[in-house]
Design a protein around this motif. Structure first.
Motif, PDB file in Angstrom:
ATOM      1  N   ILE A  99       2.533  -6.408  11.435  1.00 26.80           N
ATOM      2  CA  ILE A  99       3.278  -5.880  10.292  1.00 26.80           C
ATOM      3  C   ILE A  99       2.381  -6.085   9.074  1.00 26.80           C
ATOM      4  O   ILE A  99       2.230  -7.200   8.572  1.00 26.80           O
ATOM      5  N   LYS A 100       1.743  -4.988   8.648  1.00 24.73           N
ATOM      6  CA  LYS A 100       0.778  -5.096   7.555  1.00 24.73           C
ATOM      7  C   LYS A 100       1.446  -5.394   6.229  1.00 24.73           C
ATOM      8  O   LYS A 100       0.961  -6.190   5.428  1.00 24.73           O
ATOM      9  N   ASN A 101       2.543  -4.744   5.986  1.00 23.39           N
ATOM     10  CA  ASN A 101       3.217  -4.929   4.696  1.00 23.39           C
ATOM     11  C   ASN A 101       4.644  -5.408   4.949  1.00 23.39           C
ATOM     12  O   ASN A 101       5.552  -4.624   5.155  1.00 23.39           O
ATOM     13  N   ALA A 102       4.809  -6.716   4.924  1.00 17.42           N
ATOM     14  CA  ALA A 102       6.124  -7.298   5.217  1.00 17.42           C
ATOM     15  C   ALA A 102       6.681  -7.999   3.987  1.00 17.42           C
ATOM     16  O   ALA A 102       7.469  -8.919   4.098  1.00 17.42           O
ATOM     17  N   GLU A 103       6.262  -7.536   2.816  1.00 10.02           N
ATOM     18  CA  GLU A 103       6.601  -8.241   1.584  1.00 10.02           C
ATOM     19  C   GLU A 103       8.108  -8.358   1.378  1.00 10.02           C
ATOM     20  O   GLU A 103       8.579  -9.320   0.797  1.00 10.02           O
TER      21      GLU A 103
END
Length: 376
Positions: A99-103
């Motif tokens: 998950i590259k962008n799990a912000e």
């Protein structure tokens, strides 16, 4: 072949397997391996935080076993089920998940109660066609996101690490089987004399508690427990007419009974490779030695007697004094404790006696409330 002979043969086979696996794996402590695998993964992936999870199939659960910069004890859910959260899904499917962008994803349901993850990489631990667990990495140290290259490297490292973990788990399972055989061998011996049933297990329990109170490390305490449970194994070679005699032994019978120490040492020495048993061999031979040199078979004195033999000597004497025989009603716990105190320095190591008396005092001289052993 008798039951005892079969058990002796099985112990020999297991000891050989254990030796072979030990040579293949320099580090055999599973917890050390869990942490070592995780630390290597963190270094390669430059992760900020990480956890390693193991699938315990027999209990149908996934358990956090190691961590980096986050305490396992602080996890809101240190135990998961198959399919639960990212980790449960990865173990279920056997596929790594990036998950590259799990912000905006709170991963407290999986591992981290403190932070919003920016990037999450979770890889399975595959070995021999089985999924043993998974590693989850959260956030890169430099603030960037995990990428496909990180995923590829992590998968390769996880596959190699899982092989080491698989071998270590095999060793752990074999060792448990080995301990079980040792206990069965001791129980088979005790069963020959109904009046002393459970003697070996009680002596092992007392010895382990003494070792723990002496702050011996866990591995040494287990060695002590093993030595104590096998201390009377030589009685296998004593005739039933002597072993089961319901009156006191005469002088010639007593001399024959004393040979159980040397018989026990010979039996254990015959198990190859015997380096697993060296302290057990010494304890079987020397647990009747006494501080003033009045014991047998070698009339050793003081610290000439190995520590394990001195500890087991105290535990063995206490259990003998408190056991009911046809020719003896047995002493009360307090009476036996007083006898140990009376004989400390002459027959028994005074420091070991003092430690055992403290243990008895802490449980108010009630053997039923003795702390249980977690030695095995």
């Amino acid at each position: 072949m008798t039951t005892i002979s079969k058990l002796e043969s099985k112990v020999k086979e297991l000891s050989k397997l254990l030796e072979a696996l030990k040579e293949l794996n320099a580090a055999i402590d599973l917890q050390d391996i869990y942490q070592g695998i995780l630390d290597q993964m963190v270094m390669i992936a430059e992760a900020k935080e990480a956890t390693l999870w193991v699938h315990e199939k027999e209990k149908n659960r996934i358990v956090a076993k190691a961590s980096y910069r986050v305490s396992v004890d602080s996890l809101p859910m240190p135990t998961l089920t198959i399919g639960e959260g990212i980790i449960g899904k990865v173990i279920q499917t056997g596929e790594a998940e990036l998950i590259k962008n799990a912000e905006n994803v709170i991963v407290c349901s999986v591992a981290y109660p403190r932070l919003y993850a920016k990037s999450i990489l979770t890889v399975p631990l595959h070995a021999k066609g089985h999924i043993l667990g998974a590693i989850q990495l959260v956030n890169k140290e430099n603030g960037s996101q995990f990428d496909n290259r990180d995923r590829e490297l992590a998968v390769i490292l996880a596959e190699q690490s899982a092989l080491a973990l698989h071998n270590s788990q095999m060793y752990d399972e074999l060792y448990k089987m080995f301990v079980s055989m040792i206990r069965m061998l001791a129980e088979a011996l005790d069963a020959r004399d109904p009046l002393t049933k459970g003697h070996s297990e009680r002596v092992a329990r007392y010895a382990w508690l003494i070792g723990k109170r002496m702050k011996l490390d866990a591995e040494v305490c287990f060695e002590l427990y093993q030595a104590a449970i096998l201390h009377d194994i030589g009685k296998i070679g004593i005739e039933d007419r002597i072993l089961r005699k319901t009156t006191g032994l005469n002088e010639s019978e007593y001399e024959l009974m004393k040979t159980h120490t040397e018989i026990g040492a010979r039996i254990l020495s015959a198990i190859q490779p015997n380096r697993f048993f060296q302290k057990s061999i010494d304890t079987a031979m020397l647990h009747h030695e006494r501080m003033d040199g009045s014991g047998y078979p070698k009339q050793l004195k003081g610290e000439e007697i190995p520590l394990f033999a001195r500890i087991v000597g105290v535990a063995d004497a206490f259990d003998a004094m408190t056991t009911v025989r046809t020719y003896s009603e047995g002493m009360s716990v307090r009476e036996a404790a007083a006898e140990l105190i009376r004989c400390k320095g002459s027959l028994f190591d005074p420091d070991i006696v003092d430690i055992f008396i403290e243990i008895l005092e802490n449980c108010s001289y009630d053997l039923q409330s003795f702390p249980r052993t977690d030695a095995v």
